[in-house]
Design a protein around this motif. Sequence first.
Motif, PDB file in Angstrom:
ATOM      1  N   THR A 241     -33.253  89.817  62.789  1.00 23.42           N
ATOM      2  CA  THR A 241     -33.888  90.712  61.822  1.00 23.42           C
ATOM      3  C   THR A 241     -33.361  92.133  61.950  1.00 23.42           C
ATOM      4  O   THR A 241     -33.240  92.851  60.954  1.00 23.42           O
ATOM      5  CB  THR A 241     -35.413  90.706  62.019  1.00 23.42           C
ATOM      6  OG1 THR A 241     -35.866  89.361  61.927  1.00 23.42           O
ATOM      7  CG2 THR A 241     -36.111  91.523  60.967  1.00 23.42           C
ATOM      8  N   LEU A 242     -33.030  92.540  63.170  1.00 23.93           N
ATOM      9  CA  LEU A 242     -32.577  93.916  63.380  1.00 23.93           C
ATOM     10  C   LEU A 242     -31.332  94.264  62.579  1.00 23.93           C
ATOM     11  O   LEU A 242     -31.161  95.402  62.164  1.00 23.93           O
ATOM     12  CB  LEU A 242     -32.321  94.163  64.866  1.00 23.93           C
ATOM     13  CG  LEU A 242     -33.567  94.179  65.746  1.00 23.93           C
ATOM     14  CD1 LEU A 242     -33.168  94.359  67.199  1.00 23.93           C
ATOM     15  CD2 LEU A 242     -34.519  95.269  65.316  1.00 23.93           C
ATOM     16  N   TRP A 243     -30.486  93.268  62.331  1.00 27.91           N
ATOM     17  CA  TRP A 243     -29.248  93.544  61.606  1.00 27.91           C
ATOM     18  C   TRP A 243     -29.490  93.795  60.121  1.00 27.91           C
ATOM     19  O   TRP A 243     -28.671  94.415  59.468  1.00 27.91           O
ATOM     20  CB  TRP A 243     -28.275  92.383  61.786  1.00 27.91           C
ATOM     21  CG  TRP A 243     -27.332  92.551  62.917  1.00 27.91           C
ATOM     22  CD1 TRP A 243     -25.979  92.720  62.804  1.00 27.91           C
ATOM     23  CD2 TRP A 243     -27.615  92.589  64.308  1.00 27.91           C
ATOM     24  NE1 TRP A 243     -25.431  92.846  64.050  1.00 27.91           N
ATOM     25  CE2 TRP A 243     -26.414  92.776  64.992  1.00 27.91           C
ATOM     26  CE3 TRP A 243     -28.778  92.491  65.059  1.00 27.91           C
ATOM     27  CZ2 TRP A 243     -26.329  92.860  66.370  1.00 27.91           C
ATOM     28  CZ3 TRP A 243     -28.691  92.576  66.439  1.00 27.91           C
ATOM     29  CH2 TRP A 243     -27.488  92.761  67.076  1.00 27.91           C
ATOM     30  N   VAL A 244     -30.580  93.293  59.575  1.00 34.52           N
ATOM     31  CA  VAL A 244     -30.833  93.465  58.147  1.00 34.52           C
ATOM     32  C   VAL A 244     -31.888  94.526  57.857  1.00 34.52           C
ATOM     33  O   VAL A 244     -32.151  94.815  56.693  1.00 34.52           O
ATOM     34  CB  VAL A 244     -31.230  92.133  57.473  1.00 34.52           C
ATOM     35  CG1 VAL A 244     -30.093  91.146  57.531  1.00 34.52           C
ATOM     36  CG2 VAL A 244     -32.483  91.560  58.061  1.00 34.52           C
ATOM     37  N   LEU A 245     -32.493  95.111  58.864  1.00 32.18           N
ATOM     38  CA  LEU A 245     -33.514  96.136  58.632  1.00 32.18           C
ATOM     39  C   LEU A 245     -33.008  97.323  57.816  1.00 32.18           C
ATOM     40  O   LEU A 245     -33.716  97.792  56.931  1.00 32.18           O
ATOM     41  CB  LEU A 245     -34.111  96.602  59.954  1.00 32.18           C
ATOM     42  CG  LEU A 245     -35.152  95.679  60.576  1.00 32.18           C
ATOM     43  CD1 LEU A 245     -35.638  96.247  61.900  1.00 32.18           C
ATOM     44  CD2 LEU A 245     -36.303  95.418  59.645  1.00 32.18           C
ATOM     45  N   PRO A 246     -31.804  97.851  58.090  1.00 31.57           N
ATOM     46  CA  PRO A 246     -31.341  98.969  57.252  1.00 31.57           C
ATOM     47  C   PRO A 246     -31.211  98.598  55.771  1.00 31.57           C
ATOM     48  O   PRO A 246     -31.477  99.419  54.903  1.00 31.57           O
ATOM     49  CB  PRO A 246     -29.973  99.315  57.833  1.00 31.57           C
ATOM     50  CG  PRO A 246     -30.014  98.821  59.230  1.00 31.57           C
ATOM     51  CD  PRO A 246     -30.896  97.613  59.211  1.00 31.57           C
ATOM     52  N   ALA A 247     -30.831  97.373  55.496  1.00 32.04           N
ATOM     53  CA  ALA A 247     -30.694  96.953  54.093  1.00 32.04           C
ATOM     54  C   ALA A 247     -32.041  96.815  53.410  1.00 32.04           C
ATOM     55  O   ALA A 247     -32.136  96.939  52.185  1.00 32.04           O
ATOM     56  CB  ALA A 247     -29.935  95.632  54.017  1.00 32.04           C
ATOM     57  N   LEU A 248     -33.097  96.577  54.171  1.00 36.21           N
ATOM     58  CA  LEU A 248     -34.423  96.445  53.569  1.00 36.21           C
ATOM     59  C   LEU A 248     -34.965  97.772  53.053  1.00 36.21           C
ATOM     60  O   LEU A 248     -35.899  97.795  52.256  1.00 36.21           O
ATOM     61  CB  LEU A 248     -35.403  95.838  54.573  1.00 36.21           C
ATOM     62  CG  LEU A 248     -35.116  94.382  54.955  1.00 36.21           C
ATOM     63  CD1 LEU A 248     -36.118  93.917  55.996  1.00 36.21           C
ATOM     64  CD2 LEU A 248     -35.153  93.483  53.743  1.00 36.21           C
ATOM     65  N   ALA A 249     -34.378  98.878  53.498  1.00 36.37           N
ATOM     66  CA  ALA A 249     -34.815 100.191  53.024  1.00 36.37           C
ATOM     67  C   ALA A 249     -34.377 100.455  51.587  1.00 36.37           C
ATOM     68  O   ALA A 249     -34.992 101.262  50.891  1.00 36.37           O
ATOM     69  CB  ALA A 249     -34.273 101.279  53.942  1.00 36.37           C
ATOM     70  N   VAL A 250     -33.338  99.783  51.141  1.00 34.95           N
ATOM     71  CA  VAL A 250     -32.843  99.944  49.775  1.00 34.95           C
ATOM     72  C   VAL A 250     -33.372  98.768  48.943  1.00 34.95           C
ATOM     73  O   VAL A 250     -33.037  97.618  49.231  1.00 34.95           O
ATOM     74  CB  VAL A 250     -31.300  99.963  49.759  1.00 34.95           C
ATOM     75  CG1 VAL A 250     -30.775 100.128  48.344  1.00 34.95           C
ATOM     76  CG2 VAL A 250     -30.776 101.058  50.671  1.00 34.95           C
ATOM     77  N   PRO A 251     -34.196  99.025  47.941  1.00 38.99           N
ATOM     78  CA  PRO A 251     -34.809  97.924  47.191  1.00 38.99           C
ATOM     79  C   PRO A 251     -33.806  96.960  46.555  1.00 38.99           C
ATOM     80  O   PRO A 251     -34.059  95.766  46.501  1.00 38.99           O
ATOM     81  CB  PRO A 251     -35.633  98.629  46.115  1.00 38.99           C
ATOM     82  CG  PRO A 251     -35.917  99.972  46.681  1.00 38.99           C
ATOM     83  CD  PRO A 251     -34.717 100.327  47.516  1.00 38.99           C
ATOM     84  N   SER A 252     -32.686  97.436  46.103  1.00 34.31           N
ATOM     85  CA  SER A 252     -31.733  96.549  45.447  1.00 34.31           C
ATOM     86  C   SER A 252     -30.976  95.667  46.443  1.00 34.31           C
ATOM     87  O   SER A 252     -30.312  94.715  46.033  1.00 34.31           O
ATOM     88  CB  SER A 252     -30.742  97.357  44.609  1.00 34.31           C
ATOM     89  OG  SER A 252     -30.006  98.226  45.444  1.00 34.31           O
ATOM     90  N   TRP A 253     -31.053  95.954  47.732  1.00 36.69           N
ATOM     91  CA  TRP A 253     -30.364  95.163  48.752  1.00 36.69           C
ATOM     92  C   TRP A 253     -31.285  94.167  49.443  1.00 36.69           C
ATOM     93  O   TRP A 253     -30.832  93.405  50.300  1.00 36.69           O
ATOM     94  CB  TRP A 253     -29.754  96.067  49.803  1.00 36.69           C
ATOM     95  CG  TRP A 253     -28.607  96.892  49.335  1.00 36.69           C
ATOM     96  CD1 TRP A 253     -28.058  96.931  48.090  1.00 36.69           C
ATOM     97  CD2 TRP A 253     -27.868  97.818  50.120  1.00 36.69           C
ATOM     98  NE1 TRP A 253     -27.036  97.832  48.052  1.00 36.69           N
ATOM     99  CE2 TRP A 253     -26.898  98.386  49.290  1.00 36.69           C
ATOM    100  CE3 TRP A 253     -27.942  98.223  51.444  1.00 36.69           C
ATOM    101  CZ2 TRP A 253     -25.996  99.330  49.746  1.00 36.69           C
ATOM    102  CZ3 TRP A 253     -27.042  99.159  51.886  1.00 36.69           C
ATOM    103  CH2 TRP A 253     -26.077  99.707  51.052  1.00 36.69           C
ATOM    104  N   GLN A 254     -32.568  94.154  49.108  1.00 35.01           N
ATOM    105  CA  GLN A 254     -33.508  93.320  49.841  1.00 35.01           C
ATOM    106  C   GLN A 254     -33.226  91.832  49.681  1.00 35.01           C
ATOM    107  O   GLN A 254     -33.305  91.075  50.648  1.00 35.01           O
ATOM    108  CB  GLN A 254     -34.938  93.651  49.423  1.00 35.01           C
ATOM    109  CG  GLN A 254     -35.368  95.003  49.918  1.00 35.01           C
ATOM    110  CD  GLN A 254     -36.743  95.409  49.425  1.00 35.01           C
ATOM    111  OE1 GLN A 254     -37.324  94.733  48.585  1.00 35.01           O
ATOM    112  NE2 GLN A 254     -37.248  96.508  49.952  1.00 35.01           N
TER     113      GLN A 254
END
Length: 185
Positions: free
Chosen positions: A112-125
Amino acid sequence: MLVMFMATAGVAGEGATRKSAEPAAVSMAVLGVEGALLCAALCLVALNLPSGPVGGEVFSIFALSPLLFLLVLFAAALLTTAYVLPAMVLAHWTARQLTGRVAWWWIPPACTLWVLPALAVPSWQLAAFAVYAVALPPALAAHFTVVRADAGRPVQPCAAILTWGAVAVVGVLVVGVLVGGVNRW
């Protein structure tokens, strides 16, 4: 760090040990099977599309298959080296620091840690969730390979993973053709 993944498992003879499957190879085999299943599903979708004025969609699907295979292999190698193995190393290190032993339930939070930064951008979720869903099974398979090899138990070789994966791909194609009613041939 990667030295701890160079384990041997099972006794082949007197005092001899056989090499186990490497976690990177197991991860790439699982990712390859996932990619082949995705390609099979895409081929079924493409076969069910209405034909255009030129036709020849079936031929173009089979002509592009080697390129899709190379793309899947490249993506599997990239995802293994940049995501799966670092997440597994982090999970094992964290588990040893906190509990003194390695357990499978440390793998999902580490992935999960690797995708946490992408979760901050709604279009990348959605893309982040897809990457997580694709990378979690190979990370778990590689983890179980390392744990079994460290315990001295035999591990499943990559050939078995690829064989059962090929059976699954053929099954997806057969069921897709039967259910989808592809009548192009």
